[in-house]
Design a protein around this motif. Structure first.
Motif, PDB file in Angstrom:
ATOM      1  N   GLY A 173       0.790  -1.217   0.000  1.00 11.32           N
ATOM      2  CA  GLY A 173       0.000   0.000   0.000  1.00 11.32           C
ATOM      3  C   GLY A 173       0.824   1.270   0.000  1.00 11.32           C
ATOM      4  O   GLY A 173       0.464   2.250   0.648  1.00 11.32           O
ATOM      5  N   GLY A 174       1.918   1.259  -0.739  1.00 10.71           N
ATOM      6  CA  GLY A 174       2.773   2.436  -0.816  1.00 10.71           C
ATOM      7  C   GLY A 174       3.807   2.537   0.281  1.00 10.71           C
ATOM      8  O   GLY A 174       4.627   3.454   0.277  1.00 10.71           O
ATOM      9  N   VAL A 175       3.788   1.613   1.244  1.00  7.74           N
ATOM     10  CA  VAL A 175       4.775   1.601   2.325  1.00  7.74           C
ATOM     11  C   VAL A 175       6.045   0.905   1.839  1.00  7.74           C
ATOM     12  O   VAL A 175       5.980  -0.194   1.272  1.00  7.74           O
ATOM     13  N   GLN A 176       7.176   1.545   2.023  1.00  9.41           N
ATOM     14  CA  GLN A 176       8.461   0.948   1.647  1.00  9.41           C
ATOM     15  C   GLN A 176       9.109   0.353   2.893  1.00  9.41           C
ATOM     16  O   GLN A 176       9.437   1.076   3.842  1.00  9.41           O
ATOM     17  N   TYR A 177       9.286  -0.966   2.888  1.00  9.26           N
ATOM     18  CA  TYR A 177       9.889  -1.646   4.031  1.00  9.26           C
ATOM     19  C   TYR A 177      10.490  -2.951   3.547  1.00  9.26           C
ATOM     20  O   TYR A 177       9.897  -3.666   2.742  1.00  9.26           O
ATOM     21  N   SER A 178      11.679  -3.252   4.042  1.00 12.56           N
ATOM     22  CA  SER A 178      12.364  -4.497   3.716  1.00 12.56           C
ATOM     23  C   SER A 178      12.808  -5.183   4.992  1.00 12.56           C
ATOM     24  O   SER A 178      13.203  -4.524   5.959  1.00 12.56           O
ATOM     25  N   VAL A 179      12.757  -6.514   4.986  1.00 14.94           N
ATOM     26  CA  VAL A 179      13.349  -7.279   6.075  1.00 14.94           C
ATOM     27  C   VAL A 179      14.709  -7.770   5.602  1.00 14.94           C
ATOM     28  O   VAL A 179      14.893  -8.098   4.428  1.00 14.94           O
ATOM     29  N   ALA A 180      15.655  -7.794   6.542  1.00 16.23           N
ATOM     30  CA  ALA A 180      17.031  -8.167   6.218  1.00 16.23           C
ATOM     31  C   ALA A 180      17.341  -9.543   6.787  1.00 16.23           C
ATOM     32  O   ALA A 180      17.000  -9.855   7.931  1.00 16.23           O
ATOM     33  N   ARG A 181      18.005 -10.354   5.982  1.00 21.45           N
ATOM     34  CA  ARG A 181      18.494 -11.651   6.419  1.00 21.45           C
ATOM     35  C   ARG A 181      19.993 -11.704   6.183  1.00 21.45           C
ATOM     36  O   ARG A 181      20.533 -11.006   5.332  1.00 21.45           O
ATOM     37  N   GLU A 183      22.942 -15.072   6.758  1.00 20.33           N
ATOM     38  CA  GLU A 183      23.161 -16.380   6.160  1.00 20.33           C
ATOM     39  C   GLU A 183      21.922 -17.276   6.244  1.00 20.33           C
ATOM     40  O   GLU A 183      21.647 -18.067   5.355  1.00 20.33           O
ATOM     41  N   GLY A 184      21.175 -17.171   7.338  1.00 16.12           N
ATOM     42  CA  GLY A 184      20.022 -18.029   7.529  1.00 16.12           C
ATOM     43  C   GLY A 184      18.756 -17.432   6.936  1.00 16.12           C
ATOM     44  O   GLY A 184      18.784 -16.433   6.214  1.00 16.12           O
ATOM     45  N   GLU A 185      17.635 -18.057   7.262  1.00 11.84           N
ATOM     46  CA  GLU A 185      16.354 -17.613   6.730  1.00 11.84           C
ATOM     47  C   GLU A 185      15.601 -16.708   7.691  1.00 11.84           C
ATOM     48  O   GLU A 185      14.598 -16.101   7.321  1.00 11.84           O
ATOM     49  N   GLU A 186      16.072 -16.624   8.944  1.00 12.42           N
ATOM     50  CA  GLU A 186      15.378 -15.793   9.917  1.00 12.42           C
ATOM     51  C   GLU A 186      15.710 -14.314   9.708  1.00 12.42           C
ATOM     52  O   GLU A 186      16.885 -13.954   9.588  1.00 12.42           O
ATOM     53  N   PRO A 187      14.714 -13.433   9.667  1.00 12.88           N
ATOM     54  CA  PRO A 187      14.993 -11.993   9.573  1.00 12.88           C
ATOM     55  C   PRO A 187      15.767 -11.518  10.800  1.00 12.88           C
ATOM     56  O   PRO A 187      15.518 -11.982  11.919  1.00 12.88           O
ATOM     57  N   VAL A 188      16.703 -10.599  10.596  1.00 13.96           N
ATOM     58  CA  VAL A 188      17.499 -10.076  11.710  1.00 13.96           C
ATOM     59  C   VAL A 188      17.209  -8.605  11.991  1.00 13.96           C
ATOM     60  O   VAL A 188      17.464  -8.119  13.098  1.00 13.96           O
ATOM     61  N   ALA A 189      16.694  -7.877  10.992  1.00 19.86           N
ATOM     62  CA  ALA A 189      16.445  -6.445  11.162  1.00 19.86           C
ATOM     63  C   ALA A 189      15.541  -5.977  10.037  1.00 19.86           C
ATOM     64  O   ALA A 189      15.229  -6.727   9.105  1.00 19.86           O
ATOM     65  N   GLY A 190      15.134  -4.729  10.119  1.00 20.17           N
ATOM     66  CA  GLY A 190      14.301  -4.143   9.081  1.00 20.17           C
ATOM     67  C   GLY A 190      14.847  -2.802   8.630  1.00 20.17           C
ATOM     68  O   GLY A 190      15.598  -2.146   9.356  1.00 20.17           O
ATOM     69  N   ILE A 191      14.481  -2.408   7.425  1.00 22.29           N
ATOM     70  CA  ILE A 191      14.788  -1.074   6.906  1.00 22.29           C
ATOM     71  C   ILE A 191      13.514  -0.530   6.287  1.00 22.29           C
ATOM     72  O   ILE A 191      12.899  -1.183   5.430  1.00 22.29           O
ATOM     73  N   GLY A 192      13.090   0.641   6.742  1.00 23.97           N
ATOM     74  CA  GLY A 192      11.853   1.215   6.243  1.00 23.97           C
ATOM     75  C   GLY A 192      12.013   2.672   5.866  1.00 23.97           C
ATOM     76  O   GLY A 192      12.954   3.351   6.294  1.00 23.97           O
ATOM     77  N   ALA A 193      11.088   3.152   5.064  1.00 21.72           N
ATOM     78  CA  ALA A 193      11.050   4.563   4.691  1.00 21.72           C
ATOM     79  C   ALA A 193      10.144   5.313   5.654  1.00 21.72           C
ATOM     80  O   ALA A 193       9.027   4.854   5.935  1.00 21.72           O
ATOM     81  N   ILE A 194      10.607   6.428   6.163  1.00 22.69           N
ATOM     82  CA  ILE A 194       9.752   7.283   6.985  1.00 22.69           C
ATOM     83  C   ILE A 194       8.651   7.851   6.085  1.00 22.69           C
ATOM     84  O   ILE A 194       8.947   8.412   5.022  1.00 22.69           O
ATOM     85  N   PRO A 195       7.390   7.688   6.459  1.00 25.35           N
ATOM     86  CA  PRO A 195       6.297   8.167   5.596  1.00 25.35           C
ATOM     87  C   PRO A 195       6.409   9.657   5.302  1.00 25.35           C
ATOM     88  O   PRO A 195       6.858  10.446   6.140  1.00 25.35           O
ATOM     89  N   ALA A 196       5.998  10.030   4.109  1.00 26.78           N
ATOM     90  CA  ALA A 196       6.084  11.434   3.693  1.00 26.78           C
ATOM     91  C   ALA A 196       5.266  12.339   4.603  1.00 26.78           C
ATOM     92  O   ALA A 196       5.608  13.515   4.789  1.00 26.78           O
ATOM     93  N   GLN A 197       4.183  11.791   5.187  1.00 22.33           N
ATOM     94  CA  GLN A 197       3.325  12.612   6.046  1.00 22.33           C
ATOM     95  C   GLN A 197       3.877  12.787   7.455  1.00 22.33           C
ATOM     96  O   GLN A 197       3.299  13.515   8.271  1.00 22.33           O
ATOM     97  N   ALA A 198       4.988  12.124   7.768  1.00 28.07           N
ATOM     98  CA  ALA A 198       5.588  12.274   9.094  1.00 28.07           C
ATOM     99  C   ALA A 198       6.083  13.700   9.296  1.00 28.07           C
ATOM    100  O   ALA A 198       6.440  14.403   8.341  1.00 28.07           O
ATOM    101  N   ALA A 199       6.104  14.120  10.546  1.00 27.69           N
ATOM    102  CA  ALA A 199       6.573  15.472  10.863  1.00 27.69           C
ATOM    103  C   ALA A 199       7.993  15.688  10.358  1.00 27.69           C
ATOM    104  O   ALA A 199       8.808  14.752  10.327  1.00 27.69           O
ATOM    105  N   ALA A 200       8.284  16.911   9.949  1.00 21.04           N
ATOM    106  CA  ALA A 200       9.584  17.222   9.354  1.00 21.04           C
ATOM    107  C   ALA A 200      10.735  16.984  10.315  1.00 21.04           C
ATOM    108  O   ALA A 200      11.872  16.743   9.882  1.00 21.04           O
ATOM    109  N   ASP A 201      10.466  17.038  11.626  1.00 18.71           N
ATOM    110  CA  ASP A 201      11.549  16.873  12.590  1.00 18.71           C
ATOM    111  C   ASP A 201      11.840  15.402  12.901  1.00 18.71           C
ATOM    112  O   ASP A 201      12.714  15.094  13.714  1.00 18.71           O
ATOM    113  N   VAL A 202      11.126  14.471  12.263  1.00 12.37           N
ATOM    114  CA  VAL A 202      11.424  13.046  12.424  1.00 12.37           C
ATOM    115  C   VAL A 202      12.560  12.695  11.472  1.00 12.37           C
ATOM    116  O   VAL A 202      12.378  12.626  10.252  1.00 12.37           O
ATOM    117  N   ARG A 203      13.724  12.498  12.032  1.00 11.61           N
ATOM    118  CA  ARG A 203      14.907  12.229  11.219  1.00 11.61           C
ATOM    119  C   ARG A 203      15.134  10.727  11.080  1.00 11.61           C
ATOM    120  O   ARG A 203      14.534   9.919  11.784  1.00 11.61           O
TER     121      ARG A 203
END
Length: 266
Positions: A173-181, A183-203
């Motif tokens: 639905g327009g959300v940019q998010y990836s899970v990171a793996r 060597e194994g198959e279990e996700p270890v972390a995530g990387i996401g895009a801060i939504p455009a509607q978020a406050a400007a001071d959210v870095r």
């Protein structure tokens, strides 16, 4: 109880610590919220404090230097590495910067702290005596971490190049998010895009998640202890979560994992 005493895989979030103005206030807040106990500060480590849950080391804490305008009340996530110097050099070549160059921390490990090209601060940890958190995916312990970015493409490229993350796009639905793996198959972390509607001071930032037995109860407890709720509890496919701030303004998330739903609040 998922005890984790072995080394973390390089690139995996392995530790988190909080910097605040008042350590005593942090002790009261997190002790009441998570049942944490704080050890005495270690003078030779700059007053750093180890935090425990049920006897297991789960986080660190330190007092902010009021004379350093670059320090803020915040949580920092650390990524494991087998060689801090080599990883820091690779990160710098990929566009990262470092505030704290690689250095030894007594005999417990070797550290560096910097930011990725999008500006999200993070740490590197090469373990010696201290491998990282001893407890994961239990109430009061680290259960997830993610980088939320103002430049999603730059962040995904950076972490793939520097840490070897294998990224799978999962946003909808327009959300940019990836899970990171790794060597194994279990996700270890995530990387996401801060939504455009978020406050400007959210870095750009790394978000640390701590497991709780009851997300709604934990969010209520945060406010009763002097913190605030940034994002009220909501359900996700991976559990019920809420974004909150501590009593001194530091942001983190609490997450009720599916397996924790039947446990008593804590």
């Amino acid at each position: 109880m998922p005890v984790h005493e072995e080394r973390f895989a390089p690139g995996a979030p392995c530790w988190a610590d909080v910097m605040v103005d008042d350590l005593d206030r942090a002790r009261d807040f997190y002790g009441a919220l998570f049942g944490w106990t704080f050890e005495d500060p270690v003078p030779e480590a700059g007053g750093y404090v180890m935090v425990r849950k049920d006897g297991h080391v789960v986080a660190g804490a330190m007092a902010r230097n009021p004379d350093d305008p670059g320090q803020v009340n915040a949580w920092t996530v650390y990524l494991a590495t087998d060689d801090v110097d080599e990883t820091a050099a690779r990160a710098a070549a990929a566009g990262g910067v470092f505030f704290l160059e690689p250095m030894d921390v007594l005999e417990v490990g070797r550290i560096a702290v910097g930011a990725d090209p999008a500006g999200a601060a993070y740490g590197l940890w090469q373990s010696m005596e201290h491998t990282g958190t001893d407890l994961v995916d239990e109430p009061g312990a680290l259960c997830w971490a993610e980088s939320m970015s103002r430049d999603y493409e730059a962040s995904t490229r950076f972490y793939a190049d520097v840490f070897g993350y294998r990224l799978q796009e999962t946003g909808e639905g327009g959300v940019q998010y990836s899970v990171a793996r790794l060597e194994g198959e279990e996700p270890v972390a995530g990387i996401g895009a801060i939504p455009a509607q978020a406050a400007a001071d959210v870095r750009s930032h790394w978000m640390v998640y701590f497991a709780v037995a009851d997300c709604d109860a934990a969010a209520d407890r945060v406010t009763s202890l002097g913190g605030s709720v940034v994002q009220p509890p909501f359900d996700t496919p991976h559990g019920r979560l809420s974004v909150v701030t501590g009593a001194q303004g530091e942001t983190f998330s609490v997450m009720q994992l599916p397996a924790a739903a039947a446990e008593p609040a804590g």
